[in-house]
Write a protein that holds these residues in place. Structure first.
Motif, PDB file in Angstrom:
ATOM      1  N   PHE A 134       0.831  -1.198   0.000  1.00 13.63           N
ATOM      2  CA  PHE A 134       0.000   0.000   0.000  1.00 13.63           C
ATOM      3  C   PHE A 134       0.874   1.259   0.000  1.00 13.63           C
ATOM      4  O   PHE A 134       0.642   2.199  -0.775  1.00 13.63           O
ATOM      5  CB  PHE A 134      -0.916  -0.008   1.224  1.00 13.63           C
ATOM      6  N   ALA A 135       1.898   1.277   0.841  1.00 10.90           N
ATOM      7  CA  ALA A 135       2.778   2.451   0.927  1.00 10.90           C
ATOM      8  C   ALA A 135       3.509   2.688  -0.386  1.00 10.90           C
ATOM      9  O   ALA A 135       3.672   3.835  -0.829  1.00 10.90           O
ATOM     10  CB  ALA A 135       3.778   2.268   2.064  1.00 10.90           C
ATOM     11  N   SER A 136       3.945   1.612  -1.028  1.00 15.74           N
ATOM     12  CA  SER A 136       4.675   1.772  -2.288  1.00 15.74           C
ATOM     13  C   SER A 136       3.792   2.342  -3.378  1.00 15.74           C
ATOM     14  O   SER A 136       4.219   3.168  -4.176  1.00 15.74           O
ATOM     15  CB  SER A 136       5.261   0.428  -2.729  1.00 15.74           C
ATOM     16  N   ARG A 137       2.527   1.917  -3.420  1.00 17.62           N
ATOM     17  CA  ARG A 137       1.624   2.413  -4.458  1.00 17.62           C
ATOM     18  C   ARG A 137       1.241   3.867  -4.211  1.00 17.62           C
ATOM     19  O   ARG A 137       1.217   4.675  -5.129  1.00 17.62           O
ATOM     20  CB  ARG A 137       0.370   1.534  -4.517  1.00 17.62           C
ATOM     21  N   VAL A 138       0.922   4.208  -2.966  1.00 15.94           N
ATOM     22  CA  VAL A 138       0.525   5.584  -2.654  1.00 15.94           C
ATOM     23  C   VAL A 138       1.690   6.544  -2.909  1.00 15.94           C
ATOM     24  O   VAL A 138       1.527   7.587  -3.556  1.00 15.94           O
ATOM     25  CB  VAL A 138       0.051   5.694  -1.193  1.00 15.94           C
ATOM     26  N   SER A 139       2.875   6.186  -2.420  1.00 18.22           N
ATOM     27  CA  SER A 139       4.032   7.069  -2.585  1.00 18.22           C
ATOM     28  C   SER A 139       4.463   7.161  -4.035  1.00 18.22           C
ATOM     29  O   SER A 139       5.080   8.144  -4.447  1.00 18.22           O
ATOM     30  CB  SER A 139       5.198   6.579  -1.716  1.00 18.22           C
ATOM     31  N   ARG A 140       4.134   6.157  -4.819  1.00 16.08           N
ATOM     32  CA  ARG A 140       4.489   6.168  -6.235  1.00 16.08           C
ATOM     33  C   ARG A 140       3.527   7.026  -7.064  1.00 16.08           C
ATOM     34  O   ARG A 140       3.937   7.771  -7.954  1.00 16.08           O
ATOM     35  CB  ARG A 140       4.479   4.728  -6.767  1.00 16.08           C
ATOM     36  N   LEU A 141       2.230   6.932  -6.770  1.00 16.20           N
ATOM     37  CA  LEU A 141       1.230   7.574  -7.617  1.00 16.20           C
ATOM     38  C   LEU A 141       0.952   9.036  -7.279  1.00 16.20           C
ATOM     39  O   LEU A 141       0.752   9.854  -8.173  1.00 16.20           O
ATOM     40  CB  LEU A 141      -0.089   6.804  -7.542  1.00 16.20           C
ATOM     41  N   TYR A 142       0.914   9.373  -5.996  1.00 15.48           N
ATOM     42  CA  TYR A 142       0.315  10.649  -5.629  1.00 15.48           C
ATOM     43  C   TYR A 142       1.195  11.898  -5.745  1.00 15.48           C
ATOM     44  O   TYR A 142       0.683  12.954  -6.130  1.00 15.48           O
ATOM     45  CB  TYR A 142      -0.272  10.557  -4.218  1.00 15.48           C
ATOM     46  N   PRO A 143       2.491  11.878  -5.418  1.00 14.51           N
ATOM     47  CA  PRO A 143       3.247  13.145  -5.467  1.00 14.51           C
ATOM     48  C   PRO A 143       3.184  13.849  -6.820  1.00 14.51           C
ATOM     49  O   PRO A 143       2.816  15.026  -6.899  1.00 14.51           O
ATOM     50  CB  PRO A 143       4.677  12.702  -5.112  1.00 14.51           C
ATOM     51  N   ALA A 144       3.524  13.158  -7.904  1.00 10.31           N
ATOM     52  CA  ALA A 144       3.483  13.786  -9.231  1.00 10.31           C
ATOM     53  C   ALA A 144       2.049  14.120  -9.632  1.00 10.31           C
ATOM     54  O   ALA A 144       1.796  15.132 -10.292  1.00 10.31           O
ATOM     55  CB  ALA A 144       4.122  12.865 -10.267  1.00 10.31           C
ATOM     56  N   TYR A 145       1.115  13.286  -9.214  1.00 13.78           N
ATOM     57  CA  TYR A 145      -0.293  13.516  -9.541  1.00 13.78           C
ATOM     58  C   TYR A 145      -0.790  14.804  -8.885  1.00 13.78           C
ATOM     59  O   TYR A 145      -1.441  15.631  -9.538  1.00 13.78           O
ATOM     60  CB  TYR A 145      -1.117  12.321  -9.074  1.00 13.78           C
ATOM     61  N   TRP A 146      -0.490  14.999  -7.594  1.00 11.94           N
ATOM     62  CA  TRP A 146      -0.892  16.231  -6.922  1.00 11.94           C
ATOM     63  C   TRP A 146      -0.275  17.451  -7.613  1.00 11.94           C
ATOM     64  O   TRP A 146      -0.948  18.464  -7.826  1.00 11.94           O
ATOM     65  CB  TRP A 146      -0.459  16.196  -5.459  1.00 11.94           C
ATOM     66  N   ALA A 147       1.002  17.343  -7.947  1.00  6.95           N
ATOM     67  CA  ALA A 147       1.672  18.465  -8.603  1.00  6.95           C
ATOM     68  C   ALA A 147       1.028  18.765  -9.952  1.00  6.95           C
ATOM     69  O   ALA A 147       0.818  19.934 -10.305  1.00  6.95           O
ATOM     70  CB  ALA A 147       3.161  18.152  -8.782  1.00  6.95           C
ATOM     71  N   ALA A 148       0.695  17.725 -10.710  1.00  3.79           N
ATOM     72  CA  ALA A 148       0.063  17.925 -12.016  1.00  3.79           C
ATOM     73  C   ALA A 148      -1.295  18.593 -11.870  1.00  3.79           C
ATOM     74  O   ALA A 148      -1.649  19.485 -12.662  1.00  3.79           O
ATOM     75  CB  ALA A 148      -0.072  16.583 -12.736  1.00  3.79           C
ATOM     76  N   ILE A 149      -2.075  18.185 -10.868  1.00  3.49           N
ATOM     77  CA  ILE A 149      -3.386  18.803 -10.619  1.00  3.49           C
ATOM     78  C   ILE A 149      -3.218  20.304 -10.376  1.00  3.49           C
ATOM     79  O   ILE A 149      -3.935  21.139 -10.945  1.00  3.49           O
ATOM     80  CB  ILE A 149      -4.073  18.150  -9.408  1.00  3.49           C
ATOM     81  N   LEU A 150      -2.269  20.658  -9.528  1.00  7.47           N
ATOM     82  CA  LEU A 150      -2.063  22.062  -9.175  1.00  7.47           C
ATOM     83  C   LEU A 150      -1.559  22.868 -10.366  1.00  7.47           C
ATOM     84  O   LEU A 150      -1.995  24.004 -10.589  1.00  7.47           O
ATOM     85  CB  LEU A 150      -1.085  22.167  -8.002  1.00  7.47           C
ATOM     86  N   ILE A 151      -0.638  22.292 -11.143  1.00  4.15           N
ATOM     87  CA  ILE A 151      -0.071  23.023 -12.285  1.00  4.15           C
ATOM     88  C   ILE A 151      -1.134  23.270 -13.349  1.00  4.15           C
ATOM     89  O   ILE A 151      -1.289  24.392 -13.856  1.00  4.15           O
ATOM     90  CB  ILE A 151       1.117  22.246 -12.875  1.00  4.15           C
ATOM     91  N   VAL A 152      -1.883  22.230 -13.724  1.00  6.33           N
ATOM     92  CA  VAL A 152      -2.910  22.391 -14.752  1.00  6.33           C
ATOM     93  C   VAL A 152      -3.984  23.369 -14.294  1.00  6.33           C
ATOM     94  O   VAL A 152      -4.443  24.226 -15.063  1.00  6.33           O
ATOM     95  CB  VAL A 152      -3.531  21.025 -15.122  1.00  6.33           C
ATOM     96  N   THR A 153      -4.386  23.276 -13.028  1.00  6.78           N
ATOM     97  CA  THR A 153      -5.392  24.203 -12.499  1.00  6.78           C
ATOM     98  C   THR A 153      -4.896  25.644 -12.574  1.00  6.78           C
ATOM     99  O   THR A 153      -5.633  26.557 -12.979  1.00  6.78           O
ATOM    100  CB  THR A 153      -5.743  23.843 -11.050  1.00  6.78           C
ATOM    101  N   ALA A 154      -3.631  25.854 -12.199  1.00  6.99           N
ATOM    102  CA  ALA A 154      -3.063  27.201 -12.219  1.00  6.99           C
ATOM    103  C   ALA A 154      -2.957  27.745 -13.641  1.00  6.99           C
ATOM    104  O   ALA A 154      -3.287  28.911 -13.901  1.00  6.99           O
ATOM    105  CB  ALA A 154      -1.692  27.194 -11.550  1.00  6.99           C
TER     106      ALA A 154
END
Length: 450
Positions: free
Chosen positions: A178-198
């Protein structure tokens, strides 16, 4: 399911968030308003390459570690068994032990991502036509018909994901998985959400951003089942990946991975997905994903071949998965020739691309690409996921600036847009993934003493 307007049909669980491409909804390789391939994951997008440590026994190899963001090392897999290698507990073939880098798998992931980018920039209509100022078919009169097949990069992502997730979950406790999947998927995903929104909030950008509330929901990666608008078109493949992870964790990782259990999981999922299709029950479709299951299952079967060697049962899993997978790909992407549709994909062309994906992963699983051990492929694999996340929507903006405002030729604009998106992907990898992934993973796996 049938595709309309020359774009793939969107899964029923994936509500569109923008104008459909062509004359109808898009699908497994696409979605209205822009889908990932429109996977990976990798899109999945796909889960990044992982590096399992050498196995001490076939039944319980040491836990693998996610390599992509930390820094991403290619998936490493058991090396060929030697005379002293342990014998597989569940079969007559010896399990493999000793890490061997699978850099070729990272190269294939990047190729699949570039296929998706070619589809988004030149193989479909929709918002990208607004960016070019005319239909991509006018920008790329010959190439656009080939770019249209790029949406099948998602199916290739899913095959790779099945292989990698089976490797990653083998011998690993549920919490670590679980930790490997969450740490793998979310950091870049959160950044992409914020960048595209901005970027979409800038007054000179013509594309509309989603509401603040829906943007916040998007941070969970659960916006689709909750019915919120999507910030990233490609996120529909991440939703498919999450469901695959949940099934694999519940039925393989939790009880403990082993050859017999994995084979049973593949068999039950294949049969269950077929029954779900026949039953036409939305809940079963949502959980078992009939149209995508064959690709994940095929990747799992290929990992069994990689781990244990040639085996009729594992090859049977791969063969049946390919036969079912190509059926769904054709059903969703083929339509009769129609001049009003943006693109026309032939049945043979669709089957050939799906076969290429299975064959490429099979050759890597069998060690036929061990010679492709170039270090740059490690970086290529690391950039694939963040590139996949940001390339579509930000690509609309970049194409508009380069082509319509600066007047650069179509192919020059295409090449520069891809290079700029790769550069942004490197920044996300270097300053987001490499910094946040270890912190998140350590926090989720830390043992608390009370």
């Amino acid at each position: 399911m049938t595709a309309t307007a020359g774009a793939p049909a969107t899964p029923s669980a994936t509500p569109p968030t923008g104008p459909a491409t062509g004359a109808g909804p898009a699908g497994p390789g696409g979605h209205p308003g822009g889908g990932p391939a429109d996977a990976v994951g990798d899109m999945v997008g796909d889960a990044g390459p992982i590096s399992p440590a050498p196995a001490t026994s076939p039944a319980s190899p040491a836990s693998p570690t996610v390599a992509l963001p930390l820094p991403p090392a290619l998936p490493q897999t058991p090396a060929p068994a030697s005379a002293s290698a342990p014998v597989a507990a569940e079969g007559s073939r010896p399990a493999r032990s000793g890490p061997v880098r699978l850099r070729a798998l990272d190269g294939l992931r990047l190729l699949a991502a570039l296929m998706v980018a070619a589809y988004h920039y030149g193989g479909r209509d929709g918002e990208i036509s607004q960016a070019w100022g005319t239909s991509p078919r006018e920008q790329f009169p010959t190439a656009s018909s080939y770019f249209a097949y790029g949406c099948l990069g998602v199916q290739i992502f899913f095959v790779i994901s099945g292989f990698v997730i089976c490797m990653s979950g083998w011998g690993r406790p549920l919490r670590s998985f679980f930790a490997s999947r969450v740490s793998r998927l979310y950091p870049a995903y959160w950044a992409a959400i914020l960048i595209v929104t901005a970027v979409f909030a800038l007054p000179w950008v013509a594309y509309k951003s989603v509401s603040p509330s829906d943007t916040l929901v998007n941070l969970t990666m659960l916006q689709q089942p909750l019915g919120a608008d999507r910030v990233l078109g490609v996120c529909w493949t991440l939703w498919a990946e999450l469901r695959f992870y949940a099934l694999f964790a519940l039925f393989v990782v939790l009880p403990g991975a082993g050859r017999q259990r994995v084979v049973l999981f593949c068999a039950v999922w294949t049969l269950g997905a077929a029954l779900a299709e026949a039953a036409n029950q939305p809940l079963l479709d949502l959980v078992l994903m009939p149209e995508y299951a064959p690709f994940f299952i095929g990747g799992i079967g290929l990992y069994l071949i990689h781990r244990y060697g040639h085996d009729a049962l594992a090859w049977g899993i791969v063969g049946i998965s390919f036969l079912i997978g190509q059926h769904y790909a054709v059903a969703e992407l083929w339509h009769a020739p129609n001049p009003s549709f943006f693109s026309y994909r032939s049945t043979l062309g669709i089957v050939a691309v799906v076969a290429f994906g299975f064959l490429a992963v099979a050759l890597i699983a069998l060690g036929k690409f061990q010679w492709a051990n170039w270090r740059w492929l490690t970086l290529a694999g690391a950039l694939t996921y963040p590139f996949y996340l940001v390339h579509e929507h930000l690509g609309w903006v970049v194409v508009g600036v380069l082509h319509r405002e600066l007047g650069l030729p179509s192919y020059t604009t295409l090449a520069l847009t891809i290079l700029l998106m790769l550069a942004l992907a490197w920044l996300l990898y270097r300053f987001v993934e490499q910094r946040l992934t270890p912190v998140i993973k350590k926090s989720l796996t830390a043992v608390r003493v009370r």
